[in-house]
Scaffold this active site. Structure first.
Site, PDB file in Angstrom:
ATOM      1  N   ASP A   1       7.256   4.285   8.195  1.00 46.32           N
ATOM      2  CA  ASP A   1       7.531   3.043   8.928  1.00 46.32           C
ATOM      3  C   ASP A   1       8.160   1.964   8.057  1.00 46.32           C
ATOM      4  O   ASP A   1       8.050   0.786   8.351  1.00 46.32           O
ATOM      5  CB  ASP A   1       6.190   2.535   9.508  1.00 46.32           C
TER       6      ASP A   1
ATOM      7  N   HIS B   1       4.189  -2.585   3.825  1.00 45.48           N
ATOM      8  CA  HIS B   1       5.464  -2.730   4.558  1.00 45.48           C
ATOM      9  C   HIS B   1       5.471  -3.724   5.725  1.00 45.48           C
ATOM     10  O   HIS B   1       6.455  -3.771   6.467  1.00 45.48           O
ATOM     11  CB  HIS B   1       5.990  -1.359   4.995  1.00 45.48           C
TER      12      HIS B   1
HETATM   13 ZN   LIG Z   1       3.704   0.321   9.864  1.00 48.44          ZN
END
Ligand SMILES: [Zn+2]
Length: 1104
Positions: free
Chosen positions: A425, A634
């Site tokens: 991700d 992230h």
């Molecule tokens: Zn994520």
């Protein structure tokens, strides 16, 4: 081809009109299925849909028969953690159960947001439920955890949430998926009839699966949110009804997913229709048999295999703070452990050492169960990193530490290293990842995020990824383009149809389980997977570990194409700039920790500090690194979390920096010859591996030949220190002076390196290297551009506010520091005029609410012009950048990155070039002709635009979601403009960028000689990125060197004293099998190294 082709489905069912139902007309294929009498696709299909619906006709359909007997729990009690209590973490289970729980009824609402409420549930199961499946149902708007009366975490309860889908225009539905929630817990699969009262505790957090966004998921949290406890019940569940519901659900799924052109869809439709008729007639076993027969029809030999890997993406912080993530892990993973016990075929991949470490600390019983399942290769650690970090912003050394601390944790706790780099991700991937992965024993990589690119579809799902230095790893993007699949037929079909490498591979990963806010696989998903294991019409679906999957891919990797360089995500480019303070603190901590580690290593080599003390400092630095690594998650460092997360991040950075500085202070007395002597001499410490000059501010006048008042009794002096080492401050320099003059309405700043002209609005109109005539901003004497133009853009993205800045924002720029802008400007004034420092000051009102003050500074010893900015920023959806519009012709621009640099086109020839309108770079970016170039350096920024002859550095954004206050307030940052001799002058640019981020340090101590060199590197193009003590606490020193120019080079590493042994080691600091490196002796102790382009080399040095 996965779908059936050998069977010709013959509609041999022409039925007699008078025959009402359940006729036994046989087809050539499905002997036991009767097709619906009227060949109406839609009515038949919707009949099936309604028959298993949770909303419609539940009083008469099959869904309504699932729980034949139900009742409310007998007694329910509540106790809430005291309001104002910031954290649940200090409350033990025992402590909680001793509190004064008050009786309540379901239906009440609880708050405020982020508070914690405990419930005690008592239930007596009725006698006549004996030998039935018995379930507990908990429906609340807050996420919850079920605990046994003994204090064992049993399972998470989830209210579900808004389904996350990529921003592809109207694709984002915001619809709630019916099985995203988890509201039931199996008390018994066969009730014994015991009349004992069952007691449970339930801990409810006042936040949903995705926090509590006010209107819509990524909005800032609604502080007024309350969370209702809707129902607490027990029931029996009919096993056969559950089986039939799942059968019909999967058949219906096949019907819809394959569509009316596919004969197999009709077979699925007629089977489910026939099943319903059987059930209505009371013949449940016939219905069950019909489904079983359907699901035994197999795929062809060459059908594509979908490798089912369970997972549960838990963002370490995002729309909720870190403390909630700890509970999310426990909720999701306890539910997963249960399913792993129930479904022996299931495999579950799980990343982020930090999350394992949290669960170990707060949920030791759960961690024990996980350890057993890890041993059994069912619960499978993947990734190898401390967190799933951002893939662009952290420094190269930060990436090394992500893997080092991650892999060492996995090895210590589970006895094995991760084999796959797992970053599903993250918003773009550095070109140095292949090399870094390999140095930690990883040669496989998985992500799905590249499917989010807005402009170009990435051409592969499977490829050999070649990094900056030529290292190659095997990369896989699950073609389902998600890590949140639900085991639906359409997802399996998409996995095959979307695959970019058809004919090259026979297996694709399929990541199922709810994610982002946690959740993971569900029982329904696993039941569906049992039916879809190998059934004609749907690809073959096989539960597989990531390792087994990659082994299959490796067997086919000779068929794969190669991709060279970074994986650039064409979306989320605003994340290089959002939450500026977090990025600045990250940069500061990276440098501070680097410097402290060097000093501690030198202290260790000198052998004067007691071992215990040394180790305790080493531990403190390790803890500080973990905090910095956590904030590189992230959604944290990219700037895409809620405001609360940045309060935590800020605290962690402060703690990390305080630890680093404390260790530095502790090291100082041990660094110099006479620690016992009275303090009295100022020394200058340089932690960069080359001699560095700088103008510094000192308190006393001293013996310096050239000095300049800095005001308030302070003086500027020019100093030099060898690298890595120190020299006495008293041995100062007398450089040629820097001057400032005023003519033609321009200020002319000149030192030994350059001459710059600055207009009264602070713009640089001319920039010439000393002894040269070519001008960065003029061509043939004609003025073509300016530097230091402050430009304000409109910055309204399509949806993801803190994440995205769109291409069209570049059409809205307004230059602020020109007369025509109408901005109120304080024109340039001279603040310092040499001989060591020249300083101009000016400022302007950006808008009614925002302003900037800037000092432009040139020192006598620096080859760059510095711009120090102080900005008060209260904008909404505006983007501030500084623009350098040059006269240079450069087809590519160069950007500093992890352990090297990347080049990107300055034009928009292709859609791939065009998509790179806002890119990530670290300490510098450069536009160069072969003989003249211009670099821009910065001390905390990461966003750049290079188009034509223009280079822009992104300074501040002002998104409003998910943090309404993102970047509001005061900011200080600096950038610098450096003219240089063009493309071949990269070493100088790189060194200046390091110097710009890493000042010399002044220290008062006592020394018996003038200077000392601890470590240094002779030869060009290489850099010492780290000098640290080995993680195994042996006292060995690890030195990390990398080649920075992309050219093979030979360098000599000088070390402080005669070592016992020197060898190359891998990222894990394990000696490589190579023989020890030869150590040169004599006055200087050294090791010679040959480095290939962009190579990262770790050298392990053993002293006695
Ligand atoms: Zn994520």
């Amino acid at each position: 081809m996965w779908h059936h082709r050998s069977v010709v489905f013959v509609f041999a069912y022409l039925q007699h009109l008078g025959q009402l139902f359940l006729s036994k007309v046989k087809s050539t294929m499905e002997k036991d299925v009767t097709a619906s009498q009227h060949k109406h696709w839609r009515t038949t299909q919707e009949r099936v849909e309604k028959y298993i619906s949770d909303n419609l006709f539940k009083d008469v359909n099959l869904r309504g028969k699932l729980y034949p007997k139900a009742k409310e729990v007998d007694r329910l009690f509540h106790w809430g953690l005291p309001l104002g209590e910031k954290t649940w973490e200090k409350w033990t289970f025992k402590n909680i159960t001793m509190q004064d729980f008050k009786p309540i009824k379901a239906g009440m609402a609880y708050g405020p947001l982020w508070s914690t409420h405990w419930f005690k549930v008592e239930v007596n199961i009725p006698e006549d439920w004996v030998q039935q499946e018995v379930w507990l149902h908990w429906v609340s708007q807050g996420e919850a955890m079920l605990w046994s009366a003994k204090g064992e975490p049993l399972q998470g309860f989830s209210p579900g949430g808004v389904h996350l889908s990529p921003v592809k225009g109207a694709n984002r539905t915001g619809a709630m998926e019916p099985d995203q929630s988890r509201t039931d817990y199996m008390l018994s699969s066969c009730w014994s009839g015991s009349q004992e009262t069952q007691v449970f505790y339930i801990e409810m957090a006042c936040c949903g699966m995705f926090g509590a966004g006010a209107d819509g998921m990524i909005s800032p949290p609604d502080e007024g949110s309350v969370f209702q406890l809707e129902a607490v019940e027990v029931s029996t569940r009919d096993k056969l009804v559950y089986k039939l519901l799942t059968d019909i659900d999967v058949l219906h799924d096949m019907t819809v997913s394959l569509g009316s052109n596919d004969p197999r869809a009709h077979q699925a439709l007629y089977t489910s229709n026939h099943m319903i008729n059987s059930i209505i007639s009371g013949n449940y076993s016939q219905a069950s048999q019909l489904a079983d027969t359907f699901f035994t029809k197999r795929n062809g030999d060459l059908a594509h295999t979908v490798a089912m890997i369970g997972n549960c993406h838990i963002d370490s912080a995002w729309l909720w703070p870190y403390s909630e993530t700890k509970r999310k892990c426990a909720r999701s993973w306890s539910s997963t452990v249960q399913l792993l016990e129930e479904y022996p075929e299931m495999k579950f991949a799980c990343s982020q050492a930090q999350q394992f470490s949290w669960v170990k600390l707060h949920y030791p019983e759960l961690f024990d169960k996980i350890c057993h399942l890890v041993k059994a290769k069912r619960f499978i650690p993947v990734g190898g990193t401390w967190v799933e970090m951002d893939g662009l912003i952290p420094s190269g050394e930060s990436f090394m530490r992500q893997f080092l601390y991650g892999q060492l944790f996995f090895k210590r706790e589970f006895g094995a290293l991760c084999e796959e780099f797992w970053l599903p991700d993250t918003f773009g991937y550095s070109a140095q990842f292949p090399q870094i992965c390999k140095s930690f024993g990883i040669s496989r990589f998985l992500t799905q995020k590249m499917s989010w690119s807005l402009f170009n579809k990435f051409p592969h799902h499977n490829f050999l990824w070649e990094g900056l230095d030529g290292s190659t790893i095997l990369a896989h993007f699950p073609p389902g383009d998600s890590y949140e699949l639900r085991v639906r037929v359409k997802e399996a079909i998409r996995t095959v149809n979307n695959l970019q490498d058809k004919g090259r591979v026979s297996t694709s990963a399929f990541l199922y389980g709810h994610g982002d806010g946690g959740g993971g696989p569900t029982r329904n998903m696993l039941e569906r997977s049992r039916r879809l294991r190998d059934v004609d019409g749907c690809p073959r679906m096989e539960h597989m570990s990531p390792s087994a999957f990659f082994e299959r891919l490796e067997a086919e990797q000779h068929n794969l194409c190669r991709w060279v360089g970074e994986l650039y995500l064409e979306l989320h480019n605003g994340t290089y700039t959002s939450q500026a303070r977090t990025k600045k603190q990250n940069r500061i901590c990276e440098f501070s920790l680097r410097n402290t580690e060097i000093l501690l290593a030198v202290v260790a080599v000198k052998g004067r500090m007691k071992k215990e003390e040394l180790l305790s400092h080493q531990d403190n630095l390790h803890d500080a690194w973990e905090k910095v690594l956590l904030n590189q998650f992230h959604d944290v460092i990219p700037g895409t979390s809620i405001g609360l997360v940045y309060c935590d991040a800020d605290r962690l950075y402060k703690e990390a920096l305080a630890s680093s500085e404390e260790v530095q202070r502790a090291c100082c007395p041990f660094l110099f010859k006479d620690p016992e002597k009275k303090v009295g001499e100022m020394v200058v410490i340089n932690t960069l591996p080359w001699p560095m000059r700088q103008v510094m501010v000192v308190k006393e006048e001293g013996k310096h030949e050239v000095k300049q008042s800095a005001g308030e009794g302070q003086y500027y002096v020019a100093v030099e220190a060898p690298g890595i080492g120190w020299s006495k401050l008293s041995t100062s320099l007398s450089p040629p002076q820097v001057t400032v003059s005023f003519s033609n309405n321009r200020y002319i700043l000149e030192n030994q390196y350059m001459k710059a002209q600055v207009n009264t609005f602070g713009q640089v109109e001319s920039l010439i290297l000393a002894g040269d005539s070519q001008d960065v901003f003029r061509r043939e004497g004609t003025h073509v551009g300016q530097g230091n133009q402050l430009v304000l853009f409109d910055d309204v993205p399509l949806y993801w506010d803190a994440w995205d800045t769109m291409d069209y924002h570049l059409e809205t720029g307004k230059v602020l520091n020109i007369k025509e802008s109408g901005c109120e400007v304080n024109e340039v004034e001279v603040v310092q005029s040499g001989p060591l420092v020249v300083k101009l000051r000016w400022g302007l009102k950006i808008t009614e609410v925002s302003s900037i003050t800037q000092e432009i500074e040139l020192s006598a010893v620096s080859p760059y012009l510095v711009f120090r900015c102080k900005v008060d920023w209260l904008e909404s959806h505006k983007f501030l950048k500084v623009l350098f519009n040059t006269a240079l012709l450069a087809r590519t621009a160069t950007f500093d990155s992890q352990f090297g640099f990347v080049e990107r086109a300055t034009h928009c020839n292709t859609s791939w070039d065009s998509a790179k309108f806002e890119v990530c770079g670290h300490k510098w970016a450069d536009l160069s002709e072969p003989n003249l170039g211009m670099a821009v350096l910065n001390d905390c920024k990461y966003g750049w635009t290079a188009r034509g002859s223009t280079l822009m550095l992104s300074l501040l954004r002002s998104p409003k979601a998910p943090d309404a206050k993102c970047d509001m307030g005061q900011h200080t940052f600096s950038y610098a403009l450096m003219p240089h001799k063009g493309c071949r002058d990269k070493t100088r640019v790189q060194r200046c960028a390091y110097e710009f981020n890493n000042n010399l340090t002044l220290l008062s101590t006592s020394v018996s000689h003038d200077s000392e060199v601890w470590f240094s590197l002779v030869g060009s193009g290489a850099m010492i990125e780290a000098v640290k003590l080995a993680e195994d606490k042996s006292g060995d020193v690890v030195v990390r060197v990398y080649e920075s120019l992309g050219a093979t080079t030979s360098v000599r590493l000088k070390v402080p004293s005669q070592p016992q042994r020197v060898c190359l080691c891998n990222g894990l600091e394990e000696p490589l099998s190579d023989p020890s490196l030869e150590v040169g002796e004599g006055d200087e102790v050294f090791v010679d190294l040959t480095l290939s382009p962009f190579k990262i080399v770790s050298i392990r040095i053993t002293y006695n």
